[in-house]
Motif scaffolding. Structure first.
Motif, PDB file in Angstrom:
ATOM      1  N   ASP A  96      26.195  40.174  37.808  1.00 10.51           N
ATOM      2  CA  ASP A  96      25.629  41.431  38.288  1.00 10.51           C
ATOM      3  C   ASP A  96      26.415  42.036  39.440  1.00 10.51           C
ATOM      4  O   ASP A  96      26.428  43.264  39.609  1.00 10.51           O
ATOM      5  CB  ASP A  96      24.183  41.205  38.743  1.00 10.51           C
ATOM      6  N   LEU A  97      27.023  41.204  40.251  1.00  8.52           N
ATOM      7  CA  LEU A  97      27.815  41.651  41.395  1.00  8.52           C
ATOM      8  C   LEU A  97      29.101  40.836  41.395  1.00  8.52           C
ATOM      9  O   LEU A  97      29.076  39.623  41.651  1.00  8.52           O
ATOM     10  CB  LEU A  97      27.052  41.438  42.702  1.00  8.52           C
ATOM     11  N   CYS A  98      30.215  41.472  41.070  1.00  8.49           N
ATOM     12  CA  CYS A  98      31.486  40.757  40.951  1.00  8.49           C
ATOM     13  C   CYS A  98      32.498  41.399  41.897  1.00  8.49           C
ATOM     14  O   CYS A  98      32.868  42.562  41.721  1.00  8.49           O
ATOM     15  CB  CYS A  98      31.998  40.804  39.515  1.00  8.49           C
ATOM     16  N   VAL A  99      32.933  40.646  42.884  1.00  6.76           N
ATOM     17  CA  VAL A  99      33.859  41.149  43.902  1.00  6.76           C
ATOM     18  C   VAL A  99      35.255  40.617  43.632  1.00  6.76           C
ATOM     19  O   VAL A  99      35.437  39.421  43.385  1.00  6.76           O
ATOM     20  CB  VAL A  99      33.404  40.740  45.311  1.00  6.76           C
ATOM     21  N   ILE A 100      36.246  41.522  43.690  1.00  7.24           N
ATOM     22  CA  ILE A 100      37.639  41.105  43.546  1.00  7.24           C
ATOM     23  C   ILE A 100      38.469  41.665  44.694  1.00  7.24           C
ATOM     24  O   ILE A 100      38.082  42.630  45.357  1.00  7.24           O
ATOM     25  CB  ILE A 100      38.256  41.548  42.201  1.00  7.24           C
ATOM     26  N   GLY A 101      39.601  41.029  44.922  1.00  6.74           N
ATOM     27  CA  GLY A 101      40.610  41.520  45.856  1.00  6.74           C
ATOM     28  C   GLY A 101      41.956  41.414  45.181  1.00  6.74           C
ATOM     29  O   GLY A 101      42.148  40.589  44.287  1.00  6.74           O
ATOM     30  N   ALA A 102      42.891  42.241  45.617  1.00  6.37           N
ATOM     31  CA  ALA A 102      44.188  42.311  44.935  1.00  6.37           C
ATOM     32  C   ALA A 102      45.265  41.455  45.574  1.00  6.37           C
ATOM     33  O   ALA A 102      46.357  41.336  45.032  1.00  6.37           O
ATOM     34  CB  ALA A 102      44.659  43.765  44.886  1.00  6.37           C
ATOM     35  N   GLN A 103      44.981  40.833  46.715  1.00  3.52           N
ATOM     36  CA  GLN A 103      46.047  40.249  47.517  1.00  3.52           C
ATOM     37  C   GLN A 103      46.532  38.885  47.055  1.00  3.52           C
ATOM     38  O   GLN A 103      47.509  38.373  47.594  1.00  3.52           O
ATOM     39  CB  GLN A 103      45.611  40.156  48.985  1.00  3.52           C
ATOM     40  N   LYS A 104      45.884  38.293  46.066  1.00  4.63           N
ATOM     41  CA  LYS A 104      46.322  36.966  45.626  1.00  4.63           C
ATOM     42  C   LYS A 104      47.013  37.068  44.265  1.00  4.63           C
ATOM     43  O   LYS A 104      48.158  37.476  44.185  1.00  4.63           O
ATOM     44  CB  LYS A 104      45.138  36.004  45.616  1.00  4.63           C
ATOM     45  N   ALA A 105      46.362  36.688  43.194  1.00  2.00           N
ATOM     46  CA  ALA A 105      47.044  36.622  41.900  1.00  2.00           C
ATOM     47  C   ALA A 105      47.462  37.996  41.382  1.00  2.00           C
ATOM     48  O   ALA A 105      48.432  38.104  40.629  1.00  2.00           O
ATOM     49  CB  ALA A 105      46.144  35.929  40.875  1.00  2.00           C
ATOM     50  N   MET A 106      46.772  39.045  41.796  1.00  2.00           N
ATOM     51  CA  MET A 106      47.156  40.376  41.347  1.00  2.00           C
ATOM     52  C   MET A 106      48.451  40.846  42.002  1.00  2.00           C
ATOM     53  O   MET A 106      49.089  41.781  41.527  1.00  2.00           O
ATOM     54  CB  MET A 106      46.026  41.373  41.621  1.00  2.00           C
ATOM     55  N   GLY A 107      48.825  40.228  43.111  1.00  2.00           N
ATOM     56  CA  GLY A 107      50.069  40.607  43.775  1.00  2.00           C
ATOM     57  C   GLY A 107      50.012  41.977  44.416  1.00  2.00           C
ATOM     58  O   GLY A 107      51.027  42.675  44.512  1.00  2.00           O
ATOM     59  N   GLY A 108      48.820  42.372  44.887  1.00  5.66           N
ATOM     60  CA  GLY A 108      48.640  43.705  45.442  1.00  5.66           C
ATOM     61  C   GLY A 108      48.238  43.702  46.900  1.00  5.66           C
ATOM     62  O   GLY A 108      48.427  42.706  47.606  1.00  5.66           O
ATOM     63  N   PRO A 109      47.647  44.785  47.375  1.00  6.55           N
ATOM     64  CA  PRO A 109      47.324  44.928  48.797  1.00  6.55           C
ATOM     65  C   PRO A 109      46.057  44.187  49.191  1.00  6.55           C
ATOM     66  O   PRO A 109      45.179  43.936  48.372  1.00  6.55           O
ATOM     67  CB  PRO A 109      47.125  46.444  48.948  1.00  6.55           C
ATOM     68  N   ALA A 110      45.965  43.877  50.477  1.00  5.16           N
ATOM     69  CA  ALA A 110      44.784  43.200  51.006  1.00  5.16           C
ATOM     70  C   ALA A 110      43.774  44.162  51.614  1.00  5.16           C
ATOM     71  O   ALA A 110      42.636  43.778  51.864  1.00  5.16           O
ATOM     72  CB  ALA A 110      45.204  42.180  52.066  1.00  5.16           C
ATOM     73  N   GLY A 111      44.162  45.398  51.835  1.00  3.63           N
ATOM     74  CA  GLY A 111      43.312  46.311  52.604  1.00  3.63           C
ATOM     75  C   GLY A 111      42.257  47.041  51.823  1.00  3.63           C
ATOM     76  O   GLY A 111      41.459  47.790  52.412  1.00  3.63           O
ATOM     77  N   VAL A 112      42.226  46.883  50.504  1.00  5.60           N
ATOM     78  CA  VAL A 112      41.153  47.443  49.688  1.00  5.60           C
ATOM     79  C   VAL A 112      40.665  46.355  48.740  1.00  5.60           C
ATOM     80  O   VAL A 112      41.368  45.388  48.459  1.00  5.60           O
ATOM     81  CB  VAL A 112      41.591  48.690  48.882  1.00  5.60           C
ATOM     82  N   SER A 113      39.454  46.534  48.242  1.00  5.91           N
ATOM     83  CA  SER A 113      38.850  45.550  47.343  1.00  5.91           C
ATOM     84  C   SER A 113      37.953  46.304  46.373  1.00  5.91           C
ATOM     85  O   SER A 113      37.879  47.539  46.414  1.00  5.91           O
ATOM     86  CB  SER A 113      38.059  44.515  48.148  1.00  5.91           C
ATOM     87  N   ALA A 114      37.284  45.586  45.497  1.00  2.50           N
ATOM     88  CA  ALA A 114      36.454  46.264  44.500  1.00  2.50           C
ATOM     89  C   ALA A 114      35.264  45.405  44.130  1.00  2.50           C
ATOM     90  O   ALA A 114      35.300  44.175  44.264  1.00  2.50           O
ATOM     91  CB  ALA A 114      37.274  46.603  43.251  1.00  2.50           C
ATOM     92  N   ILE A 115      34.226  46.062  43.656  1.00  2.00           N
ATOM     93  CA  ILE A 115      33.024  45.369  43.197  1.00  2.00           C
ATOM     94  C   ILE A 115      32.482  46.072  41.968  1.00  2.00           C
ATOM     95  O   ILE A 115      32.447  47.305  41.902  1.00  2.00           O
ATOM     96  CB  ILE A 115      31.954  45.299  44.311  1.00  2.00           C
ATOM     97  N   SER A 116      32.118  45.290  40.962  1.00  3.83           N
ATOM     98  CA  SER A 116      31.387  45.839  39.819  1.00  3.83           C
ATOM     99  C   SER A 116      29.907  45.528  40.021  1.00  3.83           C
ATOM    100  O   SER A 116      29.547  44.446  40.482  1.00  3.83           O
ATOM    101  CB  SER A 116      31.892  45.247  38.495  1.00  3.83           C
ATOM    102  N   VAL A 117      29.064  46.508  39.681  1.00  3.31           N
ATOM    103  CA  VAL A 117      27.636  46.416  39.975  1.00  3.31           C
ATOM    104  C   VAL A 117      26.847  46.757  38.716  1.00  3.31           C
ATOM    105  O   VAL A 117      27.021  47.830  38.133  1.00  3.31           O
ATOM    106  CB  VAL A 117      27.227  47.382  41.113  1.00  3.31           C
ATOM    107  N   SER A 118      25.960  45.852  38.321  1.00  2.25           N
ATOM    108  CA  SER A 118      25.118  46.091  37.151  1.00  2.25           C
ATOM    109  C   SER A 118      23.930  46.976  37.512  1.00  2.25           C
ATOM    110  O   SER A 118      23.588  47.161  38.689  1.00  2.25           O
ATOM    111  CB  SER A 118      24.604  44.761  36.589  1.00  2.25           C
TER     112      SER A 118
END
Length: 366
Positions: free
Chosen positions: A160-182
Motif C-alpha cells: 500500500d505504501l512503497c518508498v524508493i530512492g534512486a541513490q543506490k541500485a538505480m545509480g541516480g540522485p539522493a536528493g529526491v525520492s518517490a512513494i506509491s500510494v494505494s
C-alpha cells in the motif's frame, strides 16, 4: 556567463508529472506515485505519520537498523507496536509473519524493509505480502535499497505504501525520492486526524494540491537538478532494460560472496544463506582478532574510491560492506574491493589467495 546547471528554464508541471509516470513504469504500478522533494527518509517518515496513529496496531519487522527506526516512528505516532526481530544474518519468513498475526489478530499495519543494505539481507516480500493480504492489514515497504537490484512490484505484492530512492541500485540522485500510494492507504490517511497537514511531511497536502488538481500546477518550486537527474536515471534504466540492470547486481553479489570465500584470510559472508543475501550490497564477516573498521581503513588507503564501508555502530567491529550498486555493479569494482581487503589481511599475516579470488569472480561474470 551562463552555466548549464544554473540557467535552466523552470521545470514544468508536465515534465514533473512525466517523471512520476516513469517511476510508475519502473514499479509496474497503477497506484498514485509522488516524487517527493527530499531524501527517502522524507516519504518514509511521512507515510508512517500519515497512516498510523492512536488505535493503529502495527507489526514492525526488524531485519536491520531501518526496521528499528520505523518502530520508533510508529510508537511516536501513538501506535501499538509489536516488533518481529530476526538475526541480521538472515531474513524474515512469511511463516513468522503469520505467527505474529495469530498471536495478535488485531494487527492492521505492517512495516517491512525489503533489502537492508546496511546488513546485506533481503526479505521475501511477495510471500509476506500474501500473508498481509490475508490479514487485511495495510502494508508499508521500504524498497529504497532494493529497487533496481531486484524486482519491486507494489501492485502484485499488495503493497500500500512503497518508498524508493534512486541513490543506490538505480545509480541516480539522493536528493529526491518517490512513494506509491494505494487507495486504501489514502483512505487511512484521510481518516487519521493526526496525519501531518500544512507540513513538509504531509503526503495529503501533495495529494490535494497536486494529484487531485490534475497535476497541472506544482505546489512549490521543485528540486530541479535532482528531478532532471532522476529523469536521466530512469531513462538509462529503460534504455539498458530493468532485467539487465538487476542481472548486473545479482552477478556482483554472487561474485563478491564467491570471491570472498576463495580469498581466505578468514573472511566469510555475513548473511549465511545465499537466498537471504541482498543483490544491492554484500556484507562480510571478518575473522576473530580483526577489527572490520580498521581493515576497511587500510583497504581504502590504497584506493579511497572503492565502494567499501565498515558496518555501522556495534557492527563496525565485525562487518564489512561491499556496496556493489549502481555504477559499481561491475566485476572491476568487486575485484578491486576484494584485492584491497586481501592485501590488508595479508599485512596482518593472514593467508590469502588473490588468484583464487580473481578466478572465482571471473567465473560468476562469464
Amino acid at each position: 556567463m551562463t552555466h548549464p546547471f544554473l540557467d535552466l528554464p523552470p521545470l514544468s508541471a508536465e515534465r514533473f508529472a512525466a517523471i512520476e509516470d516513469g517511476v510508475a513504469r519502473l514499479l509496474d504500478t497503477r497506484q498514485d506515485v509522488l516524487v517527493t522533494q527530499g531524501e527517502a527518509l522524507l516519504p518514509l517518515e511521512g507515510a508512517i505519520r500519515a497512516a498510523a496513529g492512536p488505535g493503529t496496531v502495527a507489526l514492525n519487522v526488524i531485519t536491520g537498523p531501518y526496521g528499528q527506526t520505523f518502530g520508533n516512528w510508529l510508537r511516536d505516532a501513538g501506535a501499538t507496536v509489536y516488533d518481529l526481530s530476526v538475526p541480521f544474518h538472515t531474513a524474515v519468513t512469511a511463516g513468522q509473519v503469520r505467527e505474529a498475526f495469530a498471536a495478535h489478530p488485531e494487527i492492521d499495519f505492517v512495516s517491512l524493509v525489503h533489502a537492508e543494505a546496511a546488513t546485506g539481507n533481503t526479505n521475501p516480500v511477495a510471500e509476506i505480502g500474501e500473508a498481509v493480504r490475508e490479514q487485511g492489514a495495510l502494508f508499508y515497504l521500504d524498497a529504497v535499497a532494493s529497487v533496481g537490484a531486484e524486482p519491486v512490484l507494489p501492485d502484485a505484492w499488495g503493497v500500500d505504501l512503497c518508498v524508493i530512492g534512486a541513490q543506490k541500485a538505480m545509480g541516480g540522485p539522493a536528493g529526491v525520492s518517490a512513494i506509491s500510494v494505494s487507495e486504501r492507504a489514502w483512505a487511512r490517511m484521510a481518516a487519521n486526524p493526526n496525519a501531518p497537514r500544512r507540513s513538509y511531511l504531509s503526503l495529503l497536502d501533495w495529494k490535494e494540491r497536486w494529484i487531485d488538481a490534475g497535476r497541472t500546477a506544482l505546489p512549490h518550486a521543485p528540486a530541479q537538478l535532482e528531478m532532471l537527474a532522476l529523469q536521466a536515471c530512469l531513462e538509462r534504466i529503460e534504455s539498458d532494460g530493468l532485467e539487465t540492470v538487476m542481472a548486473r547486481h545479482r552477478r556482483a553479489a554472487l561474485a563478491t560472496r564467491a570471491g570472498a570465500v576463495a580469498l581466505g584470510g578468514g573472511l566469510e559472508p555475513y548473511v549465511y544463506e545465499e537466498r537471504d543475501a541482498a543483490p544491492v550490497a554484500t556484507t562480510l564477516r571478518v575473522p576473530s582478532g580483526v577489527v572490520a573498521s580498521e581493515l576497511v581503513a587500510r583497504a581504502l588507503a590504497t584506493d579511497p574510491a572503492l565502494p567499501l564501508a565498515a558496518g555501522g555502530g556495534a557492527l563496525a567491529r565485525e562487518m564489512i560492506r561491499v556496496n556493489h550498486y549502481g555504477p559499481d555493479a561491475t566485476p572491476g569494482a568487486v575485484l578491486g574491493c576484494l584485492a584491497a581487503l586481501g592485501a590488508a589481511l595479508a599485512e596482518q599475516g593472514l593467508p590469502v589467495d588473490p588468484e583464487a579470488t580473481r578466478r572465482a569472480v571471473e567465473k560468476v561474470w562469464q
